[in-house]
Write a protein that holds these residues in place. Structure first.
Motif, PDB file in Angstrom:
ATOM      1  N   ALA A  36      50.940  64.037  80.986  1.00  0.00           N
ATOM      2  CA  ALA A  36      52.145  63.491  80.357  1.00  0.00           C
ATOM      3  C   ALA A  36      52.704  62.330  81.173  1.00  0.00           C
ATOM      4  O   ALA A  36      53.006  61.256  80.635  1.00  0.00           O
ATOM      5  N   ILE A  37      52.829  62.528  82.489  1.00  0.00           N
ATOM      6  CA  ILE A  37      53.369  61.466  83.347  1.00  0.00           C
ATOM      7  C   ILE A  37      52.481  60.232  83.285  1.00  0.00           C
ATOM      8  O   ILE A  37      52.941  59.098  83.165  1.00  0.00           O
ATOM      9  N   LEU A  38      51.173  60.478  83.337  1.00  0.00           N
ATOM     10  CA  LEU A  38      50.236  59.368  83.315  1.00  0.00           C
ATOM     11  C   LEU A  38      50.372  58.561  82.026  1.00  0.00           C
ATOM     12  O   LEU A  38      50.452  57.327  82.051  1.00  0.00           O
ATOM     13  N   LEU A  39      50.403  59.266  80.899  1.00  0.00           N
ATOM     14  CA  LEU A  39      50.528  58.577  79.615  1.00  0.00           C
ATOM     15  C   LEU A  39      51.828  57.783  79.559  1.00  0.00           C
ATOM     16  O   LEU A  39      51.850  56.640  79.114  1.00  0.00           O
ATOM     17  N   LEU A  40      52.899  58.387  80.062  1.00  0.00           N
ATOM     18  CA  LEU A  40      54.189  57.711  80.071  1.00  0.00           C
ATOM     19  C   LEU A  40      54.110  56.421  80.890  1.00  0.00           C
ATOM     20  O   LEU A  40      54.540  55.343  80.433  1.00  0.00           O
ATOM     21  N   LEU A  41      53.534  56.519  82.091  1.00  0.00           N
ATOM     22  CA  LEU A  41      53.462  55.348  82.963  1.00  0.00           C
ATOM     23  C   LEU A  41      52.582  54.267  82.347  1.00  0.00           C
ATOM     24  O   LEU A  41      52.895  53.072  82.417  1.00  0.00           O
ATOM     25  N   VAL A  42      51.471  54.679  81.738  1.00  0.00           N
ATOM     26  CA  VAL A  42      50.603  53.695  81.095  1.00  0.00           C
ATOM     27  C   VAL A  42      51.367  53.000  79.960  1.00  0.00           C
ATOM     28  O   VAL A  42      51.312  51.771  79.812  1.00  0.00           O
ATOM     29  N   ALA A  43      52.113  53.800  79.171  1.00  0.00           N
ATOM     30  CA  ALA A  43      52.886  53.218  78.073  1.00  0.00           C
ATOM     31  C   ALA A  43      53.904  52.220  78.612  1.00  0.00           C
ATOM     32  O   ALA A  43      54.050  51.112  78.084  1.00  0.00           O
ATOM     33  N   VAL A  44      54.585  52.609  79.691  1.00  0.00           N
ATOM     34  CA  VAL A  44      55.571  51.702  80.289  1.00  0.00           C
ATOM     35  C   VAL A  44      54.891  50.428  80.762  1.00  0.00           C
ATOM     36  O   VAL A  44      55.383  49.317  80.551  1.00  0.00           O
ATOM     37  N   ALA A  45      53.718  50.568  81.383  1.00  0.00           N
ATOM     38  CA  ALA A  45      53.019  49.389  81.906  1.00  0.00           C
ATOM     39  C   ALA A  45      52.607  48.463  80.779  1.00  0.00           C
ATOM     40  O   ALA A  45      52.614  47.247  80.928  1.00  0.00           O
ATOM     41  N   ILE A  46      52.217  49.047  79.637  1.00  0.00           N
ATOM     42  CA  ILE A  46      51.736  48.204  78.540  1.00  0.00           C
ATOM     43  C   ILE A  46      52.909  47.598  77.757  1.00  0.00           C
ATOM     44  O   ILE A  46      52.972  46.391  77.540  1.00  0.00           O
ATOM     45  N   PHE A  47      53.832  48.468  77.326  1.00  0.00           N
ATOM     46  CA  PHE A  47      54.889  47.998  76.421  1.00  0.00           C
ATOM     47  C   PHE A  47      56.167  47.565  77.137  1.00  0.00           C
ATOM     48  O   PHE A  47      56.938  46.773  76.603  1.00  0.00           O
ATOM     49  N   GLY A  48      56.386  48.091  78.349  1.00  0.00           N
ATOM     50  CA  GLY A  48      57.607  47.813  79.072  1.00  0.00           C
ATOM     51  C   GLY A  48      57.932  46.332  79.170  1.00  0.00           C
ATOM     52  O   GLY A  48      59.034  45.889  78.780  1.00  0.00           O
ATOM     53  N   PRO A  49      56.983  45.508  79.662  1.00  0.00           N
ATOM     54  CA  PRO A  49      57.288  44.082  79.845  1.00  0.00           C
ATOM     55  C   PRO A  49      57.718  43.403  78.546  1.00  0.00           C
ATOM     56  O   PRO A  49      58.511  42.465  78.572  1.00  0.00           O
ATOM     57  N   MET A  50      57.192  43.883  77.375  1.00  0.00           N
ATOM     58  CA  MET A  50      57.585  43.259  76.117  1.00  0.00           C
ATOM     59  C   MET A  50      59.035  43.584  75.776  1.00  0.00           C
ATOM     60  O   MET A  50      59.730  42.785  75.150  1.00  0.00           O
TER      61      MET A  50
END
Lengths: 857, 328
Positions: free
Chosen positions: A15-29
């Motif tokens: 769960a944490i990993l998926l969250l961090l990956v999502a943040v890394a991908i979509f966060g900057p946008m």
């Protein structure tokens, strides 16, 4: 995957990993600031506007951290992919090809492993371009240095896979290298690759951030988590947010990757729960026992004893009542899963973890429930001695035999080493072990299985116990050694006056050993009687069945149909030899290093005939088989199949259409990742021809399996059913010869007979020829028209089955015949008073030497 | 035994030669050591660049350069440096001792810690002690060494400040000037070792202890341990001689395999604590694209790895009689 979901740490990690990956991908946008934006807020601590604060230039830390994560994950993921791919290819090729290819790939691995990754990666990255290295360049360099860990792992698994019977079966079918590697090896190492690659992502992140920290990875103006930490080095105390945020992110990512990786590993490789015999078994509640009847002579008394395992419906031991009198030998007979071993372990206090026991176990009138480890020590070794099944694993490999005697002697109090040695010598002499002085200074691996088991028995005698528990003490041994070990057990019992609980699956063996016999089935004792009564008047149908199934060699009358002569032989073996070289060691030099696994063996096999080859371990029967099947190249001699020498190019491939094999253990001879229909289809895919579907249904019918089996996987079947599937596969191409390698020895007695009957039927129906190899003379005798006896790589005797059994010509055949136990207490005990057949080989009558062409011996 | 060592040594030598050749080619092909000189503004004259090329041997084909380098190394000459007045051998020699000091101490402490923690966790598998140790170890494995190093260094500085005295040495491998007598010198060096050793030890002990735990768990379920229990041996005897002793074989392999990573870790640790060790030399040489200097560094690291592996081989033979008698 159910096992993975049950692992809470792995799920949290995921769960944490998926969250961090999502943040890394979509966060900057989504975030207000970009990592390059310079805001007027300089060095601000975390606030609503800047959740992670800002740095000295006024850049938003959250934006930079997200960008850093993006870079780190991108690079690490690419590194893992590259390394996983290279490692898989290298590992599978290395493991499958073996020999020189394997050696050179492994040297390459050694070579890469001597280089500190960070140094070379930094240099290469730095030298490649002036403005620093791109993310792809960095990934390539790291990937090229990290593949070794995957390669080593995959190679290790592939090496062991290569020896798996299902890979061998594919080779015998005539499958090509590519087919075997892609079709059988890669699917079976896939889970190891996934785990190794997942864990590699974590390693790669640490390396990438380390490089960036040193200034040789990602460089400004771009950013990475390592670079952020490097920038914050001197600000730990003044602006801690700059330092802790990227560090915690790295830790979170790597930690969750590692938990996910471990979770995957555990889910893919469910191992039997490891046991810990140091933890006393306490799940059985002490029962307020009815005081034992006075004057009860029983040494051990089990009353309504039950064992069950959590989440398993049927109890493993289901209400057993048994007693063992002083000085008595009680045999406990049953097939695998009957609960006989659990019953024995309970008496020695070693039930596996998780087992729930109830009922009473009384030893000498005392309830053994909830004894502590220390209390058990006053019984174990001193009053209850145990002998385990496999002598090759029950002694400690890194201690000398003398040391293991010494530590056992000291259990009952201090003993001087000299005294211990003296007593150990006496015991070894008693066990008829030659050269006992030398044996005491040796390690277990330097001795044969028979000698090891006799040492185990000698260890059991040390403290003159009241009870000896022998758990299948001869099952792992050859039949000729079995007799010697049984003699040793008898000596041990007579010298110590101990009672004995003798556990076995072999009813025939019991005839000469036991006073009383208890037959167990599905956790219950179905019949207890004196040994004479059980063989004379078996009451329970199960006992009757077991007795009926026990092969009686002494009653075999072979009316074998003489094979019509004048025909061309189907298989001709001429002077076949195979030599191995021992690795150089200090004990072996020059010609001693030659092992004559096979020495000038010749025979003909007519179409439709069954030739049985019998021999003990090390007799060369397996080498003979492997050489005929083309798994080894012969050192000398030829194999001719239907008039064609198999050494000629292409001949092996042509022959593989008409020749198939059934291996010993059906649990490993069928690829676990293929359904039954895929398994059956494979031979026809290789050789082409016909309607696969129809043929598969036909052979399933021939082996008496329902066609519903087609869509299921091997693990959904019992051992006997799997062996039927293996036989069905062997029949797919209507072969002229089926090679049977110990086809029933991995199965329970009652199933053995079914399979043997099936094989006999098929032979009649299809007119196929069998080449049968087994260690059990009774099984060979039952199926064969002719029998060959092998020892030390040589064929000592070859003749009609009836002649070999009733009028053996070679002294070794007589030894072999004599060693087979007779399931009849009177006949067996009579035979014992008569002296055993003279052993062979002896110094006066040795095994003839084997000439090695081209090597001076 | 001697034959075994001899064979391993010959094997290692071969690996060293091949590995240096491969790395030499990589390093030579990776980039131009004179790139910076060529890009310099105002431009440097062709003749100067050519002279520099000849001095560094760049005008020769790579195999010739390798042979020249190899013959030089055998005689103790590591070849010319990009920096005209730097002798690579003389510069590197004192630094090797500094780094080996750090690495050796870290290996010994980490190995002992891993043995103890791994064994303990396995013996108390799935109980509180195991959960505590395993979780701690997992966190340590995930810790970036440079982050931990910076953290400890700053913490050391903060403590020193708060105490108003130097409790922890946070900079350098020895005081400047170094004490003259050997006893104060050793104490001083040991003091400087504390923080860097903690960093290096923590990171590596963690993964090793996982392997040790697995090995002991496996060892515990083996037949000979069951048999030892059934013979009535004492708990301490069983754990020492029957559980841990056979489980030493895998951990030796793991440590031997991990040595290059230890050198990588040492580079980072030394950088943070500003040691005058091999790490600083490496980073400087890389920044200068000093091929020969990097080669010298890699060679020394590789030799160290090979030597430590030899020690591992000897340890195998000590632990496992099957290796000693040449059967496995």
């Amino acid at each position: 995957m159910r096992r993975f979901r049950a692992n809470s740490m792995a799920m949290i990690g995921l769960a944490i990993l998926l969250l961090l990956v999502a943040v890394a991908i979509f966060g900057p946008m989504l975030w207000t600031y970009s990592y390059t934006d310079i805001t007027p807020d300089l060095s601000k601590p975390p606030s609503w506007a800047h959740p992670l604060g800002t740095d000295t230039l006024g850049r938003d830390m959250l934006a930079m951290a997200m960008r850093g994560m993006q870079q780190s994950l991108l690079i690490a993921g690419t590194v893992a992919l590259i390394a996983g791919l290279i490692g898989t290819i290298m590992g599978v090729v290395s493991g499958y090809a073996g020999g020189l290819v394997d050696a050179s790939i492994m040297r390459l691995v050694d070579l890469v492993l001597t280089i500190p990754t960070i140094a070379l990666a930094a240099f290469l990255g730095n030298a490649m371009s002036n403005s620093g290295v791109s993310w792809l360049g960095l990934s390539l360099v790291l990937g090229a240095l990290f593949w070794t860990s995957v390669a080593r792992l995959v190679r290790g698994v592939s090496l062991s896979l290569r020896e798996m019977p299902y890979i061998k079966a594919a080779k015998v079918m005539g499958a090509g290298r590519i087919r075997i590697m892609l079709g059988h090896m890669v699917p079976n190492v896939a889970d190891h690759i996934i785990v190794a690659t997942a864990l590699l992502v974590g390693v790669a992140i640490l390396s990438e951030t380390g490089l960036s920290f040193l200034g040789f990875g990602v460089r400004p103006p771009d950013t990475s988590l390592g670079l952020l930490i490097s920038n914050a080095q001197s600000a730990v105390l003044t602006r801690p947010w700059l330092f802790y945020a990227p560090g915690v992110l790295i830790i979170l990512i790597v930690l969750s990757i590692n938990y996910v990786g471990e979770g995957l590993r555990d889910a893919f490789n469910p191992k039997a729960a490891p046991t810990n015999p140091l933890v006393a078994h306490r799940t059985r509640a002490m029962q307020t026992a009815a005081a034992p009847v006075d004057g009860d002579n029983a040494l051990v008394r089990l009353a309504d004893f039950r064992v069950r395992f959590p989440r398993i419906e049927r109890p493993a031991v289901d209400g057993v009542n048994l007693s063992i009198n002083r000085g008595e030998v009680l045999a406990l007979v049953g097939e695998s899963g009957s609960g006989k071993s659990l019953t024995a372990l309970a008496i020695a206090g070693l039930l596996p973890i998780g087992a729930e026991a109830s009922g009473q176990v009384l030893f000498d009138g005392r309830d053994m429930a909830s004894l502590s480890f220390a209390q058990w020590r006053t019984y174990r070794g001193r009053r209850i001695a145990t002998i385990l099944q496999d002598p090759s694993t029950s002694l400690n490999p890194v201690l000398t035999v003398g040391a293991q005697f010494y530590e056992t002697m000291r259990v009952a109090g201090p003993v001087s080493p000299a005294e211990s040695r003296k007593r150990a010598l006496e015991l070894l002499v008693l066990m008829a072990i030659r050269d006992p002085e030398r044996r005491l200074d040796q390690y277990p691996h330097q001795m044969s299985g028979g000698i090891r088991q006799r040492i185990v028995i000698a260890l059991a005698m040390i403290h003159k116990p009241d009870l000896i528990v022998a758990d299948e003490p001869t099952t792992a041994l050859d039949v000729t050694v079995q007799g010697q070990v049984l003699d040793s057990l008898r000596v041990a019992r007579e010298r110590t006056g101990a009672a004995m609980l003798f556990i076995t699956h072999d009813l025939a063996l019991v005839a000469g050993v036991a006073d009383r016999v208890a037959v167990m089935r599905e956790g219950q004792v179905v019949e207890v009687k004196s040994v004479h009564d059980i063989f004379e008047h078996p009451e329970h149908t199960y006992t009757q069945r077991l007795l009926a199934l026990a092969p009686r060699l002494d009653q075999v009358v072979k009316a074998s149909a003489p094979v019509t002569g004048g025909q061309e032989p189907l298989l001709r073996v001429e002077g076949l030899s195979r030599h191995f070289r021992h690795p150089r060691g200090r004990t072996r030099k020059g010609a001693d290093r030659n092992i004559h696994a096979l020495c000038g063996v010749s025979f003909d096999l007519m179409p439709g005939e069954t030739l049985g080859i019998v021999g003990e371990s090390g007799s060369g029967k397996t080498t003979l088989l492997n050489t005929i099947l083309g798994l080894h190249a012969p050192s000398a001699g030829r194999v001719v199949f239907s008039g064609e020498d198999l050494a000629l190019p292409g001949a092996r491939q042509r022959a593989s259409r008409h020749m198939s094999v059934v291996f010993q253990d059906p649990y490993v001879s069928l690829d676990p990742r293929m359904t039954v229909s895929e398994l059956l289809a494979e031979p026809m895919q290789i050789h082409g021809g016909g309607d696969i579907e129809r043929r598969a249904r036909m052979v399933l019918e021939q082996v008496r399996l329902p066609t519903a089996a087609l869509d299921r996987f091997p693990h959904e079947f019992s051992g006997g059913q799997r062996q039927r599937i293996a036989i069905a596969r062997a029949l797919m191409l209507s072969p002229r010869l089926v090679v049977l390698d110990e086809p029933v020895s991995a199965l329970d007695v009652s199933i053995q007979q079914d399979i043997l009957a099936l094989l006999a039927d098929l032979k009649r129906e299809l007119g196929v020829a069998y080449l049968l190899v087994a260690h059990d003379l009774a099984i060979v005798a039952e199926l064969s028209d002719r029998i060959g006896v092998m020892y030390g790589g040589q064929m000592l005797e070859l003749g009609e089955a009836g002649q070999v059994i009733s009028e053996p010509r070679h002294p070794y055949t007589r030894v072999l015949l004599d060693a087979v136990p007779i399931p009849d207490p009177i006949a067996e005990r009579e035979r014992r008073t008569r002296s055993r057949a003279a052993s062979w080989p002896t110094a006066a009558n040795p095994l003839p030497p084997c000439p090695v062409p081209g090597v001076s011996s | 035994m001697l034959a075994l060592i001899g064979r391993r040594l010959a094997n290692s030598l071969l690996i060293l030669v091949v590995s240096t050749f491969v790395v030499f080619c990589l390093v030579a092909l990776a980039g131009d050591p004179l790139g910076e000189l060529r890009d310099r503004q105002p431009p440097v004259s062709e003749s100067v660049i050519h002279a520099e090329e000849v001095r560094l041997g760049l005008d020769q084909p790579i195999p010739v350069r390798y042979l020249r380098w190899l013959t030089g190394v055998v005689q103790g000459d590591f070849g010319p440096s990009v920096k005209p007045n730097q002798n690579i051998g003389k510069e590197l020699a004192p630094r090797v001792g500094v780094t080996l000091r750090l690495v050796s101490v870290a290996i010994v402490i980490a190995a002992v810690l891993a043995l103890v923690a791994g064994t303990f966790a396995a013996l108390y598998r799935n109980r509180l002690a195991d959960h505590v140790i395993s979780t701690g170890v997992f966190v340590l494995i995930a810790l970036p060494s440079f982050w931990l190093a910076v953290l400890l260094k700053q913490a050391g500085i903060a403590i020193n400040k708060a105490a108003g005295a130097r409790i922890f040495f946070t900079v350098g491998d020895v005081s400047v000037p170094a004490p003259q007598d050997w006893l104060p010198l050793i104490v001083d060096m040991a003091g400087h070792l504390i923080l860097p050793t903690i960093v290096l030890t923590m990171i590596h002990f963690a993964s090793w202890s996982r392997y040790q735990r697995t090995a002991v768990v496996e060892s515990l379920s083996s037949d000979h341990v069951r048999f030892a229990v059934l013979r009535g041996l004492s708990r301490s005897r069983i754990v020492g001689a029957h559980v841990v002793l056979p489980a030493l074989i895998p951990i030796v392999t793991v440590i031997a395999l991990d040595l290059p990573a230890l050198f990588s870790g040492a580079v980072i640790t030394e950088t943070v604590f500003q040691w005058r060790g091999m790490g600083g030399f490496l980073l400087e040489s890389i920044a200068n694209r000093d091929a020969n200097a990097v080669m010298a560094w890699l060679l020394i690291a590789a030799v160290a790895v090979v030597l430590f592996n030899l020690v591992a081989d000897i340890l195998y033979a000590v632990v496992d009689p099957r290796v000693r008698y040449g059967e496995a």
